[in-house]
Structure formats: structure tokens, C-alpha cells
Design a protein around this motif. Sequence first.
Motif, mmCIF file in Angstrom:
data_model
loop_
_atom_site.group_PDB
_atom_site.id
_atom_site.type_symbol
_atom_site.label_atom_id
_atom_site.label_comp_id
_atom_site.label_asym_id
_atom_site.label_seq_id
_atom_site.Cartn_x
_atom_site.Cartn_y
_atom_site.Cartn_z
ATOM 1 N N PHE A 261 -7.438 8.077 -10.005
ATOM 2 C CA PHE A 261 -7.555 6.930 -9.107
ATOM 3 C C PHE A 261 -6.912 7.240 -7.755
ATOM 4 O O PHE A 261 -7.495 6.959 -6.696
ATOM 5 C CB PHE A 261 -6.884 5.697 -9.735
ATOM 6 C CG PHE A 261 -6.704 4.559 -8.779
ATOM 7 C CD1 PHE A 261 -7.767 3.733 -8.423
ATOM 8 C CD2 PHE A 261 -5.459 4.310 -8.198
ATOM 9 C CE1 PHE A 261 -7.593 2.678 -7.527
ATOM 10 C CE2 PHE A 261 -5.276 3.257 -7.302
ATOM 11 C CZ PHE A 261 -6.351 2.443 -6.964
ATOM 12 N N LYS B 258 -9.048 9.739 -5.734
ATOM 13 C CA LYS B 258 -10.290 9.159 -5.224
ATOM 14 C C LYS B 258 -10.033 8.090 -4.165
ATOM 15 O O LYS B 258 -10.681 8.064 -3.114
ATOM 16 C CB LYS B 258 -11.087 8.565 -6.382
ATOM 17 C CG LYS B 258 -12.446 8.009 -5.964
ATOM 18 C CD LYS B 258 -13.223 7.504 -7.172
ATOM 19 C CE LYS B 258 -14.590 6.963 -6.741
ATOM 20 N NZ LYS B 258 -15.359 6.461 -7.906
ATOM 21 N N LYS B 259 -9.073 7.221 -4.416
ATOM 22 C CA LYS B 259 -8.815 6.084 -3.543
ATOM 23 C C LYS B 259 -8.283 6.505 -2.173
ATOM 24 O O LYS B 259 -8.676 5.969 -1.139
ATOM 25 C CB LYS B 259 -7.804 5.151 -4.223
ATOM 26 C CG LYS B 259 -7.261 4.014 -3.361
ATOM 27 C CD LYS B 259 -8.174 2.841 -3.295
ATOM 28 C CE LYS B 259 -7.547 1.679 -2.563
ATOM 29 N NZ LYS B 259 -8.476 0.571 -2.354
ATOM 30 N N TYR B 260 -7.374 7.508 -2.162
ATOM 31 C CA TYR B 260 -6.652 7.812 -0.914
ATOM 32 C C TYR B 260 -7.069 9.118 -0.250
ATOM 33 O O TYR B 260 -6.563 9.467 0.804
ATOM 34 C CB TYR B 260 -5.143 7.785 -1.189
ATOM 35 C CG TYR B 260 -4.710 6.446 -1.745
ATOM 36 C CD1 TYR B 260 -4.722 5.307 -0.950
ATOM 37 C CD2 TYR B 260 -4.337 6.311 -3.066
ATOM 38 C CE1 TYR B 260 -4.370 4.065 -1.463
ATOM 39 C CE2 TYR B 260 -3.973 5.082 -3.598
ATOM 40 C CZ TYR B 260 -3.996 3.965 -2.793
ATOM 41 O OH TYR B 260 -3.646 2.741 -3.307
ATOM 42 N N ASP B 261 -7.995 9.825 -0.879
ATOM 43 C CA ASP B 261 -8.641 10.977 -0.228
ATOM 44 C C ASP B 261 -7.637 11.940 0.423
ATOM 45 O O ASP B 261 -7.798 12.339 1.581
ATOM 46 C CB ASP B 261 -9.648 10.479 0.817
ATOM 47 C CG ASP B 261 -10.521 11.588 1.371
ATOM 48 O OD1 ASP B 261 -10.705 12.583 0.667
ATOM 49 O OD2 ASP B 261 -10.999 11.449 2.515
ATOM 50 N N THR C 143 0.849 -1.198 0.000
ATOM 51 C CA THR C 143 0.000 0.000 0.000
ATOM 52 C C THR C 143 0.881 1.243 0.000
ATOM 53 O O THR C 143 1.804 1.326 0.809
ATOM 54 C CB THR C 143 -0.878 0.036 1.264
ATOM 55 O OG1 THR C 143 -1.591 -1.186 1.364
ATOM 56 C CG2 THR C 143 -1.853 1.201 1.233
ATOM 57 N N PRO C 144 0.626 2.221 -0.864
ATOM 58 C CA PRO C 144 -0.364 2.214 -1.946
ATOM 59 C C PRO C 144 0.218 1.738 -3.280
ATOM 60 O O PRO C 144 -0.484 1.643 -4.274
ATOM 61 C CB PRO C 144 -0.746 3.685 -2.040
ATOM 62 C CG PRO C 144 0.546 4.404 -1.741
ATOM 63 C CD PRO C 144 1.255 3.544 -0.703
ATOM 64 N N GLU D 22 -1.188 -1.275 -5.185
ATOM 65 C CA GLU D 22 -2.579 -0.959 -5.554
ATOM 66 C C GLU D 22 -2.613 -0.043 -6.771
ATOM 67 O O GLU D 22 -3.456 -0.202 -7.660
ATOM 68 C CB GLU D 22 -3.283 -0.304 -4.369
ATOM 69 C CG GLU D 22 -3.440 -1.231 -3.172
ATOM 70 C CD GLU D 22 -3.888 -0.518 -1.906
ATOM 71 O OE1 GLU D 22 -4.282 -1.213 -0.947
ATOM 72 O OE2 GLU D 22 -3.842 0.734 -1.871
ATOM 73 N N ILE D 23 -1.712 0.918 -6.817
ATOM 74 C CA ILE D 23 -1.631 1.834 -7.966
ATOM 75 C C ILE D 23 -1.212 1.052 -9.208
ATOM 76 O O ILE D 23 -1.770 1.247 -10.306
ATOM 77 C CB ILE D 23 -0.644 2.979 -7.674
ATOM 78 C CG1 ILE D 23 -1.190 3.872 -6.548
ATOM 79 C CG2 ILE D 23 -0.378 3.812 -8.933
ATOM 80 C CD1 ILE D 23 -0.195 4.895 -6.018
ATOM 81 N N GLU E 232 -3.996 -0.899 -10.750
ATOM 82 C CA GLU E 232 -4.863 -0.051 -11.572
ATOM 83 C C GLU E 232 -4.217 0.236 -12.923
ATOM 84 O O GLU E 232 -4.912 0.432 -13.929
ATOM 85 C CB GLU E 232 -5.131 1.263 -10.819
ATOM 86 C CG GLU E 232 -6.200 2.139 -11.428
ATOM 87 C CD GLU E 232 -7.609 1.567 -11.276
ATOM 88 O OE1 GLU E 232 -8.520 2.079 -11.959
ATOM 89 O OE2 GLU E 232 -7.802 0.637 -10.479
#
Length: 273
Positions: A259, A262-265, A39-40, A43-44, A47
Motif C-alpha cells: 500500500f 503504491k500510494k506514495y510512489d 498524511t501519511p 492514511e496508513i 489501511e
Amino acid sequence: MKKLFLGALLLVFAGVMAACGSNNAESGKKEIVVAATKTPHAEILKEAEPLLKEKGYTLKVKVLSDYKMYNKALADKEVDANFFQHIPYLEQEMKENKDYKLANAGAIHLEPFGIYSKKYKSLKDLPDGATIILTNNVAEQGRMLAMLENAGLITLDSKVETVDATLKDIKKNPKNLQFKKVAPELTAKAYENKEGDAAFINVNYAIQNKLNPKKDAIEVESTKDNPYANIIAVRDGEEDSAKIKALMEVLHSKKIKDFIDKKYDGAVLPVSE
């Protein structure tokens, strides 16, 4: 006749083997292997996988168990790139390992460092003799100490570059703050166990423990002129290879930036090329 037939057969066999070798080499060129933390970074990359497929590349991600394994795997040619570190960490690693010939292919995102406390709402509320949990990562010490200095809690030696500062470079410590160093992956646990009055936690470990520096930290480092953006590291001289260029184009694409946002705010911030 037998000799002629055998010779012809050998030529055909050699041609088949050459073709197989060529196909394997081409296949290798179309695969990108990246070592990344869970993480992250991984995950990136997940995507990014279909976007790379559109460019004709298969992406393989290897999640390793220890920070020290990532640059070694890259130097040993076990992977094409890694994605987990910032430039100060890469420079520290190459200083400690003279055989590492690695380079920065480009920055992807910034993870603003946060300091957390279950007892206090701001750094200025810390009492005399408070204990601060730091990571034992040498390349991160200046980063953490800069946050304490910006809050007016300590003064660092002006002759030392902030990015290179360590605990021995503290010149003034009016609150007599105490420092405890632990491995980065243990900082969140130390925070949960209230082992200190405040704890610095890397964003990846904060996220894994359901913490968001934007919402949960009592102080977050400034993003202005921040040298700690996370990069794609490669072997020196391979920055402009076709596969690395394709990887960078995808990771800098609008889809990946959207992405991340949005994902990690706000806990992870995409950077420009």
C-alpha cells in the motif's frame, strides 16, 4: 429473612458489577488508540484497520493539530501509541520533557527529506547569499544541514555528530548562505510564496501540497543508513504488550508495505522490521 434476602441481593449486584467491569476491561484491551498526523500516518493506519479487526482489535486514530501534542497525549495515557516522529525527534522531546517515559516500538517507513526551489534546478546552482528555508524543528536541523554539506555548500564542525548539528555548528559557508527558520507546516507555503531561494519541506507537508520529493525536489536525502525512519512510539515498558505487538505485525505486513509503495510512489518508503 429480610436480612438474608438483602444480603443475597447485594451479592448478585456485586457479581453483575464485577462482570461489567471485567467486560469493560476486556473491551479496553481490544481497542488500540493511536495519535497520528494526517498524511501519511493516519492514511496508513486506515489501511491497517481491517487487518487489525481480523486480529480482534478495534483501531481508533486521533489526528492532533500540533506536533507537541502527540507525545504529551501518549505520556498522559490518552492514547496507546503515536505515529508521526523519528527517533531523533523522540529523543529531543524526552530531553526537553523529563517526565516523558516513552520508547520506540519499531520503525514503519522512511520519508526522505527534500529541498525544493522555484528558481533553481540543483543546490549547486544556488547563488551567493541565497536564502534557505529551514524548519524550526531542532531535531531536523542536522538532517537538513547534512544535505547541504553533502552538496558541498557548507562544512560542519567535525566534532559534532551530524544528527545533533545546528546552525551554530557551520564552520564554512563559502556562498554566505542565509537561513530562515519557519514552522514545519509553513514551509510549503514559504516555498509557494518564493520567500527563499530554496526550501526544505517535510514529506507529509509536501504530499499535502501535491509535491513529491522524488519528482519535484531539487535534492533528496540519501536513504542509506538513514536514522530518520518514522516509528511507533509507546510508553516505556509497553513495547511487548499484546495490542502493540498486533499493531506492529500489521504495519510490517506485506499488504501495508505494498500500500505504501503504491500510494506514495517513492515519497514514502516502507522499512523492514
